[in-house]
Design an enzyme around this catalytic site. Structure first.
Site, short mmCIF file in Angstrom:
data_model
loop_
_atom_site.label_atom_id
_atom_site.label_comp_id
_atom_site.label_asym_id
_atom_site.label_seq_id
_atom_site.Cartn_x
_atom_site.Cartn_y
_atom_site.Cartn_z
N GLU A 136 12.08 61.76 42.26
CA GLU A 136 13.43 61.73 42.81
C GLU A 136 14.09 60.40 42.47
OE1 GLU A 136 13.96 60.57 46.97
OE2 GLU A 136 11.95 61.37 47.33
N CYS A 141 10.55 64.22 48.05
CA CYS A 141 9.12 63.97 47.81
C CYS A 141 8.35 65.22 47.40
CB CYS A 141 8.49 63.35 49.06
SG CYS A 141 9.38 61.91 49.63
N ASN A 147 4.94 54.37 51.18
CA ASN A 147 5.35 55.71 50.75
C ASN A 147 5.71 55.67 49.28
OD1 ASN A 147 6.33 58.28 50.54
ND2 ASN A 147 8.06 58.00 51.92
N ASN A 203 16.07 49.61 59.53
CA ASN A 203 14.80 50.10 60.07
C ASN A 203 13.98 50.98 59.11
OD1 ASN A 203 16.49 52.23 60.30
ND2 ASN A 203 16.15 52.58 62.50
N HIS A 244 1.76 64.57 53.13
CA HIS A 244 2.76 63.64 52.61
C HIS A 244 2.91 62.54 53.66
CE1 HIS A 244 6.30 61.76 51.20
NE2 HIS A 244 7.02 62.15 52.24
C1 LIG Z 1 10.67 56.17 60.72
C2 LIG Z 1 11.88 55.42 61.22
C3 LIG Z 1 12.89 56.40 61.77
C4 LIG Z 1 11.46 54.44 62.32
O1 LIG Z 1 12.52 53.54 62.62
P1 LIG Z 1 12.91 53.01 64.09
O2 LIG Z 1 13.78 54.00 64.74
O3 LIG Z 1 13.43 51.63 63.97
O4 LIG Z 1 11.51 52.94 64.78
P2 LIG Z 1 11.11 53.26 66.29
O5 LIG Z 1 11.90 52.42 67.21
O6 LIG Z 1 11.11 54.73 66.53
O7 LIG Z 1 9.62 52.71 66.24
C5 LIG Z 1 8.67 53.36 65.48
C6 LIG Z 1 7.40 53.47 66.30
O8 LIG Z 1 6.91 52.17 66.53
C7 LIG Z 1 6.67 51.99 67.92
N1 LIG Z 1 6.89 50.57 68.20
C8 LIG Z 1 8.05 49.90 68.26
N2 LIG Z 1 7.82 48.59 68.52
C9 LIG Z 1 6.47 48.45 68.63
C10 LIG Z 1 5.61 47.35 68.87
N3 LIG Z 1 6.10 46.11 69.05
N4 LIG Z 1 4.29 47.57 68.91
C11 LIG Z 1 3.79 48.80 68.71
N5 LIG Z 1 4.55 49.89 68.46
C12 LIG Z 1 5.88 49.71 68.42
C13 LIG Z 1 7.67 52.90 68.58
O9 LIG Z 1 7.28 53.20 69.91
C14 LIG Z 1 7.61 54.10 67.66
O10 LIG Z 1 6.45 54.84 67.92
P3 LIG Z 1 6.52 56.31 68.54
O11 LIG Z 1 7.40 57.11 67.63
O12 LIG Z 1 5.10 56.78 68.51
O13 LIG Z 1 7.08 56.16 69.89
C15 LIG Z 1 12.51 54.61 60.04
O14 LIG Z 1 11.55 53.73 59.53
C16 LIG Z 1 13.00 55.51 58.92
O15 LIG Z 1 14.13 56.00 58.97
N6 LIG Z 1 12.21 55.69 57.81
C17 LIG Z 1 12.59 56.49 56.67
C18 LIG Z 1 12.56 57.98 56.93
C19 LIG Z 1 11.18 58.54 57.06
O16 LIG Z 1 10.22 57.93 56.67
N7 LIG Z 1 11.09 59.76 57.60
C20 LIG Z 1 9.83 60.46 57.78
C21 LIG Z 1 9.88 61.91 57.45
S1 LIG Z 1 10.24 62.23 55.76
#
Ligand SMILES: CC(C)(COP(=O)(O)OP(=O)(O)OC[C@H]1O[C@@H](n2cnc3c(N)ncnc32)[C@H](O)[C@@H]1OP(=O)(O)O)[C@@H](O)C(=O)NCCC(=O)NCCS
Length: 512
Positions: free
Chosen positions: A135, A169, A384, A207, A304
């Site tokens: 991609e 992906c 990833n 994020n 994945h």
């Molecule tokens: C995945 C994604 C949404 C996370 O971003 P985010 O909203 O800032 O992250 P969150 O606040 O949800 O934190 C992620 C996790 O870390 C945990 N966390 C946050 N701070 C923490 C800390 N200090 N210590 C331990 N864990 C912590 C949260 O509780 C959460 O876990 P949970 O989902 O089990 O509750 C972001 O990285 C993203 O958009 N990635 C790209 C898209 C992707 O990969 N999608 C997946 C499907 S294809």
């Protein structure tokens, strides 16, 4: 430093390589592919000798490429000013590999294909199909596959079907299916198919950035394989959704709705698993076996992997699926102990339920350690890779077990690409694990994965951000030579040497 250049200076290199060209897999099959050069007559002659329904079509050999530099996720947490543990514990990531400005999708794929062909001592003439799943689009018309054809130039083999496949992906899995289907089709001419998946997964600051990575995986596909694609059981789910997409063709970065993408991933997993189970149970029924398919039927389950924590939650979700599909399951003891309160939950109402997530992660902890955790070795340390992600998990699994431990097992595979396209399928590992067997060769060829990962260079987050900025500034820039030192590239890595005023890219290879 001496470099091998594509276009005009490859002759000596390929001549030296040609001396090594002799396919390794397996005797019965190579007898067909080795015969002479691929003139029309020889192809016709081969076709006559090819069986109409080849046995055990699947993966014969694999090669993994990842960048030679990474950023540490603990360091990145500090640099990004987020709470300690968010990336490392919350997302389950340790390190993130990334490419400098002189690598692109073409160079990644050139490197991994050449490594596979060299390490397998394969003839370029023995490849009749080459599929690319990616991609990472740098040209709206010209396929990566056509760039890879430069590697075949000296062999004279231009009779190579296949082209690029794109959907987030999932492109690598679509390519693998295409390759296996070709080998099983009336179009097959007796030669190998080669599948390449490669991507540079980079996100804008924010994020999603810690969930990047980069790399490529190449797989050799043919009959009598040590990893066979099980027939008639693929479970697929496809739908229209904007969870992650790349509408800005001038940027490497996607538009991403993280929470939606996770919900879509879980929904696709539920649907694919239901379809897979249905199909395999029907097959079993026809064979006189009446039993439900559950996680117990997979010795290993790989996914994945956008980030490792999501995979742990996914394995837990499969246990939830098994639980809901078994209304009389024992909740007094065993794996479902204490889960009675979830007896009537609806799958589609649990995508963001913390209670369900927590309870089933706890229940599946041991299964996760046994069936899935070893496959996350590369993902945790490289991030990833998009299309190659799940195949990097496969390579990790093969790198951490002996052929004997793997022999006879079933590996479940869940592939997801946003947008969305997803499939669950399974690979059956051959029973023969003797020294010199195709399985033993495949497993031992991946045994250096950890050593190679350990030999990468750790780069400070400041430097990583700087390099990301250079990539942004030079993406699609014409008439330039990418900045940066090539010293850190692994030996044998292809890189962009120059982009001319018509945006044509010229590649060179670092000496082996
Ligand atoms: C995945 C994604 C949404 C996370 O971003 P985010 O909203 O800032 O992250 P969150 O606040 O949800 O934190 C992620 C996790 O870390 C945990 N966390 C946050 N701070 C923490 C800390 N200090 N210590 C331990 N864990 C912590 C949260 O509780 C959460 O876990 P949970 O989902 O089990 O509750 C972001 O990285 C993203 O958009 N990635 C790209 C898209 C992707 O990969 N999608 C997946 C499907 S294809």
């Amino acid at each position: 430093m001496k470099m091998f250049r594509l276009f005009s200076h490859t002759k000596c290199f390929f001549q030296a390589k040609r001396a090594l060209q002799r396919p390794l897999w397996p005797a019965q099959f190579t007898a067909v592919v080795q015969r002479g050069s691929f003139s029309t007559t020889s192809v016709r002659r081969q076709t006559e000798t090819v069986p109409s329904w080849p046995k055990d079509v699947g993966i014969l050999a694999m090669e993994v490429y990842f960048p030679s530099q990474y950023v540490d996720q603990t360091e990145l947490e500090k640099y990004d000013g987020v709470d300690a543990g968010k990336y490392t514990v919350g997302l389950g990531q340790k390190q993130m590999g990334f490419c400098s400005a002189h690598e692109d999708i073409n160079s990644l794929c050139l490197t991994v294909v050449q490594h596979l062909v060299e390490r397998s001592q394969l003839s370029w003439n023995s490849i009749g199909r080459l599929e690319v799943g990616t991609e990472t689009i740098i040209d709206k018309s010209k396929a990566v596959k056509t760039v890879l054809m430069q590697l075949f130039e000296d062999s004279g083999n231009t009779d190579v079907e296949g082209i690029d496949t794109t959907n987030a992906c999932y492109g690598g899995t679509a390519s693998l299916f295409n390759a296996a289907d070709w080998v099983e089709s009336s179009s097959w001419d007796g030669r190998y198919a080669l599948v390449v998946c490669g991507d540079i997964a980079v996100y804008a600051t924010g994020n999603a950035r810690p969930t990047g990575g980069a790399g490529a995986v190449a797989m050799l596909v043919g009959p009598n394989a040590p990893l066979t694609l099980e027939r008639g059981v693929r479970g697929t789910h496809m739908e229209h959704v904007y969870d992650f997409y790349k509408p800005d063709l001038a940027s490497e970065y996607p538009m991403v709705d993280g929470p939606l993408s996770i919900q879509c991933y879980f929904r696709a997993l539920d649907r694919c698993y239901a379809t897979y189970r249905n199909k395999i149970e029907n097959q079993w029924q026809k064979a006189g076996i009446n039993k439900p398919c559950t996680l117990e039927d997979f010795q290993f389950m790989i996914f994945h992997t956008p980030f490792c924590k999501l995979v742990q939650k996914s394995l837990a979700r499969m246990v939830l699926n098994d639980f809901l599909a078994s209304p009389s399951a024992n909740t007094e003891s065993g794996i479902y102990k204490g889960l009675q309160e979830f007896r009537n939950v609806k799958l589609e109402e649990t995508y963001s339920s913390k209670e369900v997530d927590k309870a089933f992660q706890k229940a599946s902890q041991e299964l996760f350690s046994q069936k899935t955790q070893p496959s996350l070795f590369l993902s945790a340390r490289n991030g990833n890779m998009y299309t190659p992600s799940v195949y990097g998990c496969l390579a990790s699994l093969l790198a951490q077990y002996s052929a004997q431990q793997l022999a006879g097992s079933r590996i479940g595979v869940f592939s997801y690409g946003s947008g969305l396209a997803a499939s669950m399928f399974s690979l059956k590992v051959s029973q023969n694990y003797e020294a010199g067997s195709p399985l033993e060769k495949l497993v031992s060829s991946l045994s250096d994965l950890e050593v190679r990962l350990n030999s990468r260079k750790c780069v400070a987050p400041e430097k990583f951000a700087e390099i990301m900025k250079v990539r942004e500034d030079t993406h699609h820039l014409v008439n330039h030579t990418p900045h940066g030192s090539k010293e850190d590239l692994f030996p044998g890595t292809w890189y962009i040497e120059q982009v001319d005023d018509k945006n044509r890219r010229k590649y060179a290879r670092k000496t082996l």
